[in-house]
Design a protein around this motif. Structure first.
Motif, PDB file in Angstrom:
ATOM      1  N   UNK A 191       2.194  -3.185  -8.768  1.00  0.00           N
ATOM      2  CA  UNK A 191       2.628  -1.861  -8.352  1.00  0.00           C
ATOM      3  C   UNK A 191       2.197  -0.803  -9.360  1.00  0.00           C
ATOM      4  N   UNK A 192       2.372  -1.077 -10.642  1.00  0.00           N
ATOM      5  CA  UNK A 192       1.948  -0.116 -11.667  1.00  0.00           C
ATOM      6  C   UNK A 192       0.446   0.138 -11.579  1.00  0.00           C
ATOM      7  N   UNK A 219      -1.120   3.790 -10.381  1.00  0.00           N
ATOM      8  CA  UNK A 219      -2.056   4.467 -11.274  1.00  0.00           C
ATOM      9  C   UNK A 219      -3.378   4.732 -10.561  1.00  0.00           C
ATOM     10  N   UNK A 220      -3.892   3.720  -9.873  1.00  0.00           N
ATOM     11  CA  UNK A 220      -5.146   3.904  -9.151  1.00  0.00           C
ATOM     12  C   UNK A 220      -5.030   4.950  -8.061  1.00  0.00           C
ATOM     13  N   UNK A 227       4.305  -1.408  -1.573  1.00  0.00           N
ATOM     14  CA  UNK A 227       3.175  -1.390  -2.503  1.00  0.00           C
ATOM     15  C   UNK A 227       1.856  -1.563  -1.755  1.00  0.00           C
ATOM     16  N   UNK A 228       1.817  -2.484  -0.791  1.00  0.00           N
ATOM     17  CA  UNK A 228       0.593  -2.710  -0.031  1.00  0.00           C
ATOM     18  C   UNK A 228       0.178  -1.474   0.765  1.00  0.00           C
ATOM     19  N   UNK A 229       1.147  -0.671   1.193  1.00  0.00           N
ATOM     20  CA  UNK A 229       0.796   0.511   1.977  1.00  0.00           C
ATOM     21  C   UNK A 229       0.187   1.613   1.123  1.00  0.00           C
ATOM     22  N   UNK A 230       0.062   1.404  -0.196  1.00  0.00           N
ATOM     23  CA  UNK A 230      -0.703   2.337  -1.024  1.00  0.00           C
ATOM     24  C   UNK A 230      -2.185   2.299  -0.674  1.00  0.00           C
ATOM     25  N   UNK A 231      -2.584   1.355   0.187  1.00  0.00           N
ATOM     26  CA  UNK A 231      -3.965   1.357   0.693  1.00  0.00           C
ATOM     27  C   UNK A 231      -4.223   2.575   1.570  1.00  0.00           C
TER      28      UNK A 231
END
Length: 286
Positions: A121-122, A126-127, A241-245
């Motif tokens: 997640x971190x 950050x990305x 977290x995966x939906x940060x895609x």
């Protein structure tokens, strides 16, 4: 993975909304898509009608809380975009959602997030921040509006709450289609005044109706059916977290479809984000 596919579909939202007719309000576009998409989720699954009777009083309250949280996302996110810009609002909302999900899940005794989740997640947050804020970092961004930041944080909290509520009910054996249909059907009624009280002329055009239909069918009905199915096999912490895609897909679409340009720092952020998601999505070594 269904959750990653849902994130890919959500990533097309910005490109689709940018094609809306002139004069269409940002909040009205999102609310109209939620109204129609929420009704589709409600009407397309038979278990929605029997779910309230099958649930106990506590689960009914959870469904109501989930509906309020679903309605709260467009009400807070789109005003945040208008005050801070797409880049800042996206980073704060989507970046804070996994953190809220982990903390709320821990407080609700759904398990303490592990080191693998925390590291991935971190890395992904950050990305995501470097990817989306890259153009502003390269060109020198303007001052950030404090109220806009607060609204974006509330949007991230809303997303975390309905992800946790949905994940908890689905893990308890409730049908994913029924849970999503109940929450989004209730949210559709809550945001209906946003559409009704705003300008509606753009909805009568072919382009406006087509955009709303796409947002409702693809990025709401289909995407949240996939998201609900994915919650059967992943925790809400992992799912958010995966939906940060989503911002990665939106950035690539902006380059490919809208002719936008990304600086080198944004491409580096995209690589870091992809690495974090891959680390979380791939099975752990025993």
């Amino acid at each position: 993975m269904p959750i990653l596919l849902a994130a890919v579909l959500w990533g097309t939202t910005g490109t689709a909304a940018s094609l809306a007719p002139g004069g269409a309000p940002a909040a009205g576009i999102g609310a109209a898509g939620l109204v129609l998409g929420g009704l589709l989720l409600f009407l397309s699954d038979r278990s929605v009608r029997t779910l309230p009777r099958a649930c106990g009083p506590r689960e009914r309250w959870q469904l109501a809380l989930g509906a309020v949280a679903v309605a709260g996302y467009p009400v807070t996110f789109y005003p945040a975009v208008s005050r801070t810009g797409v880049a800042v609002a996206t980073v704060i909302a989507l970046g804070s959602a996994p953190v809220f999900t982990g903390l709320l899940g821990w407080l609700a005794r759904q398990g303490r997030p592990g080191g693998r989740w925390a590291g991935a997640t971190a890395m992904a947050v950050l990305g995501c921040a470097v990817l989306v804020l890259g153009p502003e970092l390269a060109g020198g961004g303007a001052a950030v509006d404090a109220l806009g930041v607060l609204l974006a944080v509330l949007a991230g909290l809303s997303y975390a709450v309905y992800s946790l509520v949905g994940g908890r009910l689905i893990a308890a054996g409730r049908p994913s289609g029924g849970v999503m249909g109940a929450m989004f059907g209730g949210a559709a009624l809550l945001v209906l005044p946003v559409v009704a009280l705003g300008p509606v002329g753009w909805l009568l055009s072919v382009r406006g109706a087509g955009i709303v239909l796409y947002l409702a069918v693809v990025t709401t009905w289909l995407a949240y059916r996939l998201f609900g199915h994915g919650l059967r096999h992943a925790t809400a912490q992992t799912a958010t977290t995966l939906t940060l895609a989503e911002p990665a897909v939106a950035a690539v679409l902006g380059v490919a479809a809208l002719g936008e340009r990304l600086p080198a720092v944004s491409w580096c952020g995209l690589a870091v984000l992809a690495g974090g998601l891959a680390f979380l999505a791939l099975p752990a070594r025993r």
